[in-house]
Design a protein around this motif. Structure first.
Motif, PDB file in Angstrom:
ATOM      1  N   LEU A  89      15.121  16.563 -46.207  1.00  0.00           N
ATOM      2  CA  LEU A  89      14.707  17.212 -44.766  1.00  0.00           C
ATOM      3  C   LEU A  89      13.830  18.447 -44.778  1.00  0.00           C
ATOM      4  O   LEU A  89      13.100  18.449 -44.239  1.00  0.00           O
ATOM      5  CB  LEU A  89      15.939  17.484 -43.988  1.00  0.00           C
ATOM      6  N   LYS A  90      14.098  19.123 -46.149  1.00  0.00           N
ATOM      7  CA  LYS A  90      13.086  20.302 -46.389  1.00  0.00           C
ATOM      8  C   LYS A  90      11.638  19.693 -46.652  1.00  0.00           C
ATOM      9  O   LYS A  90      10.697  20.772 -46.296  1.00  0.00           O
ATOM     10  CB  LYS A  90      13.711  21.039 -47.470  1.00  0.00           C
ATOM     11  N   LYS A  91      11.480  18.606 -47.123  1.00  0.00           N
ATOM     12  CA  LYS A  91      10.092  18.148 -47.108  1.00  0.00           C
ATOM     13  C   LYS A  91       9.435  17.642 -45.815  1.00  0.00           C
ATOM     14  O   LYS A  91       8.359  17.587 -45.786  1.00  0.00           O
ATOM     15  CB  LYS A  91      10.267  16.945 -48.105  1.00  0.00           C
ATOM     16  N   ARG A  92      10.230  17.702 -44.916  1.00  0.00           N
ATOM     17  CA  ARG A  92       9.911  17.109 -43.547  1.00  0.00           C
ATOM     18  C   ARG A  92      10.053  18.023 -42.302  1.00  0.00           C
ATOM     19  O   ARG A  92       9.236  18.109 -41.285  1.00  0.00           O
ATOM     20  CB  ARG A  92      10.555  15.869 -43.263  1.00  0.00           C
ATOM     21  N   MET A  93      10.793  19.104 -42.573  1.00  0.00           N
ATOM     22  CA  MET A  93      11.034  20.280 -41.656  1.00  0.00           C
ATOM     23  C   MET A  93      11.473  21.512 -42.014  1.00  0.00           C
ATOM     24  O   MET A  93      11.503  21.801 -43.287  1.00  0.00           O
ATOM     25  CB  MET A  93      12.303  19.678 -40.577  1.00  0.00           C
TER      26      MET A  93
END
Length: 280
Positions: A89-93
Motif C-alpha cells: 500500500l505504501k507504494k500506492r498511497m
C-alpha cells in the motif's frame, strides 16, 4: 449514481469491482480474510503465503482506482501479514496511521510458547494531502474532572475542551462475544463502534463507502445509520442472507443513555460555537 450504490452484491469482489465507476468512492473500508484458516464457507482464508499475498495485491489494484482523489482507506489486518501488505500500500498511497485494535481478550488461555495475541492491526492510508478528515466528528469528550482542572481563564472558550480530544492510535473496544446484541453468525464480525468511527472521520455526509469483503454487513449498517451511501461484495450466500436480514431489520430506537449522550454532545458543540462567536 444508480445501480451500484446502497447495494451489497453476492459475488466475488475481483469480478464485481468492475461495476463500480473509477473515482466514485470516498472511503474504502475493508476487513479481508487474514489467511489464518477461518471457515468462511470457501477457501479464501486457506491459501499459501505466496498465493495469499498475490491475491491481496490483485484486489488492492482492482479496488484503489475506485477511490476519489481525496479518498481514504482503512484495512483490518493481522500482524502476521501487515508488514508485507503495508509495503504494497505504501507504494500506492500515503500511510497516515497504524492503528492497534485492542480486542479486550480475557487474561486466560492462549499460547504457552509465545505471548498471547490480543490485537488486530488497522492501516489508515490516503491518496493525497487534502484527504477528507473530520476530527470533530470523532472527538472523545473530556470527563468532568479534566474540565475542572482546565478551568483557568486561558482555557475559557477553548473549543477542544468542550468537544473533546483526538482519539489515539490504540483503540480499546471489546470484540463481539457470542451473547453480544450486535453479534451475527459470522466468525470475525467487527464492532459497529470501530466502523462508525472510521466512517464519521473519513467519509463526508452523503459520501460513498466501499467494502469489497462485507462479511456480516457491518460497514453497510454503519454507513446507512450515519447518512452515507454504501456498496460492496460478499462471496458467501449465507453471509449475503445475514446482510439482507440486518439491513431489513427496523432501526432500534436510541436508549435513554444514548439520547442523553447525544443531547450532551449537542450542547457542548453549541457552547463551543457560542464562545467562538463571542471571541470573534
Amino acid at each position: 449514481m444508480t445501480g451500484w450504490v446502497d447495494q451489497v452484491f453476492c459475488e466475488d469482489a475481483l469480478a464485481g469491482l468492475a461495476r463500480i465507476p473509477d473515482g466514485s468512492v470516498d472511503l474504502l473500508l475493508t476487513d479481508p480474510p487474514y489467511n489464518l484458516g477461518k471457515d468462511y464457507g470457501n477457501g479464501s482464508d486457506q491459501q499459501s503465503v505466496a498465493a495469499y499475498l498475490a491475491w491481496t495485491e490483485g484486489w488492492i489494484d482492482a479496488a484503489l482506482p475506485k477511490l476519489k482523489a481525496n479518498g481514504s482507506l482503512y484495512i483490518f489486518l493481522t500482524w502476521r501479514f501487515a508488514p508485507e501488505i503495508f509495503v504494497m500500500l505504501k507504494k500506492r498511497m500515503t500511510m497516515m496511521n497504524e492503528i492497534i485494535w485492542d480486542r479486550r481478550v480475557p487474561s486466560m488461555g492462549g499460547s504457552v510458547r509465545s505471548f498471547s495475541s490480543v490485537h488486530d492491526t488497522i492501516g489508515f492510508f490516503v491518496n493525497r494531502k487534502d484527504y477528507y478528515f473530520d476530527l470533530d466528528a470523532v472527538r472523545i469528550p473530556y470527563d468532568a474532572a479534566t474540565k475542572k482542572a482546565r478551568s483557568r481563564s486561558i482555557f475559557i472558550g477553548a473549543k477542544w475542551l468542550e468537544v473533546g480530544y483526538n482519539p489515539k492510535d490504540l483503540w480499546s473496544v471489546s470484540r463481539l462475544h457470542r451473547e453480544h446484541p450486535e453479534r451475527a453468525d459470522h466468525p470475525t464480525q467487527k464492532p459497529l463502534e470501530i466502523i462508525e468511527r472510521m466512517i464519521k472521520a473519513s467519509c463526508p455526509p452523503g459520501g460513498v463507502v466501499l467494502d469489497p469483503f462485507m462479511g456480516s454487513g457491518t460497514t453497510a449498517i454503519a454507513a446507512r445509520a450515519l447518512g452515507r451511501r454504501f456498496t460492496g461484495f460478499e462471496l458467501n450466500p449465507e453471509y449475503c442472507a445475514i446482510i439482507a436480514a440486518r439491513l431489513a431489520a427496523p432501526k432500534p430506537s436510541p436508549t435513554i443513555k444514548q439520547r442523553k449522550s447525544i443531547a450532551r454532545a449537542a450542547k457542548a458543540v453549541m457552547r463551543a460555537v457560542g464562545a467562538t462567536e463571542e471571541q470573534a
